[in-house]
Motif scaffolding. Structure first.
Motif, PDB file in Angstrom:
ATOM      1  N   UNK A 186       5.882  14.901  41.280  1.00 25.11           N
ATOM      2  CA  UNK A 186       6.957  15.022  40.281  1.00 25.11           C
ATOM      3  C   UNK A 186       7.508  13.666  39.818  1.00 25.11           C
ATOM      4  N   UNK A 187       7.621  12.705  40.730  1.00 30.52           N
ATOM      5  CA  UNK A 187       8.127  11.384  40.334  1.00 30.52           C
ATOM      6  C   UNK A 187       7.133  10.684  39.410  1.00 30.52           C
ATOM      7  N   UNK A 188       5.842  10.794  39.708  1.00 29.83           N
ATOM      8  CA  UNK A 188       4.819  10.191  38.850  1.00 29.83           C
ATOM      9  C   UNK A 188       4.801  10.874  37.489  1.00 29.83           C
ATOM     10  N   UNK A 189       4.975  12.188  37.467  1.00 28.11           N
ATOM     11  CA  UNK A 189       4.982  12.924  36.202  1.00 28.11           C
ATOM     12  C   UNK A 189       6.165  12.491  35.336  1.00 28.11           C
ATOM     13  N   UNK A 190       7.310  12.256  35.973  1.00 24.00           N
ATOM     14  CA  UNK A 190       8.497  11.798  35.236  1.00 24.00           C
ATOM     15  C   UNK A 190       8.224  10.428  34.614  1.00 24.00           C
TER      16      UNK A 190
END
Length: 137
Positions: free
Chosen positions: A25-29
């Motif tokens: 999720x952090x990479x996607x953000x």
């Protein structure tokens, strides 16, 4: 009629089992921020490369996997750290000053690009000060 540049891009990399690489999720953000900020084939959240007359949502913005060739080959290389985190093809190092993660340009790198300039300037200043103090007048 012009050829679509999207079709000339190399295919997406896949894991050994054939699945696509996935993002946390952090990479996607960070990827979505990169899509908004950089030159991606998106206009108002719609993909221009997939546009055939109807509005088509950008598949990369709504997916946790790396599924867009344009994003993979044109946008993602602009953030080398994110690319290395997702694909793990490059080694990552931690900066000795700030502790941030960066992709080293050589095997001797100790500092991220932001800290490297400050450290180099400080070391040069100390070296010059030492050299000037040892000169006999």
């Amino acid at each position: 009629m012009r050829e679509n540049p999207y079709k000339r891009l190399p295919p997406l990399e896949r894991r050994p089992d054939g699945s696509l690489y996935r993002m946390t999720p952090a990479q996607r953000k960070r990827a979505n921020a990169l899509i908004r900020r950089e030159c991606c084939c998106c206009e108002d959240g719609n993909c221009i490369a997939l546009d055939d007359g109807d509005a088509c949502a950008c598949p990369q913005k709504i997916s946790c996997s790396v599924c867009c060739k344009w994003f993979r080959w044109a946008v993602l290389p602009l953030d080398g750290t994110l690319e290395a985190e997702i694909f793990r093809d490059k080694d990552l190092k931690r900066c000795a000053v700030c502790g941030g993660v960066f992709v080293p340009k050589s095997n001797r790198a100790k500092y991220c690009p932001g800290c490297a300039a400050r450290v180099h300037r400080r070391q040069k200043t100390e070296s010059e000060r030492k050299r000037r103090s040892s000169v006999d007048s």
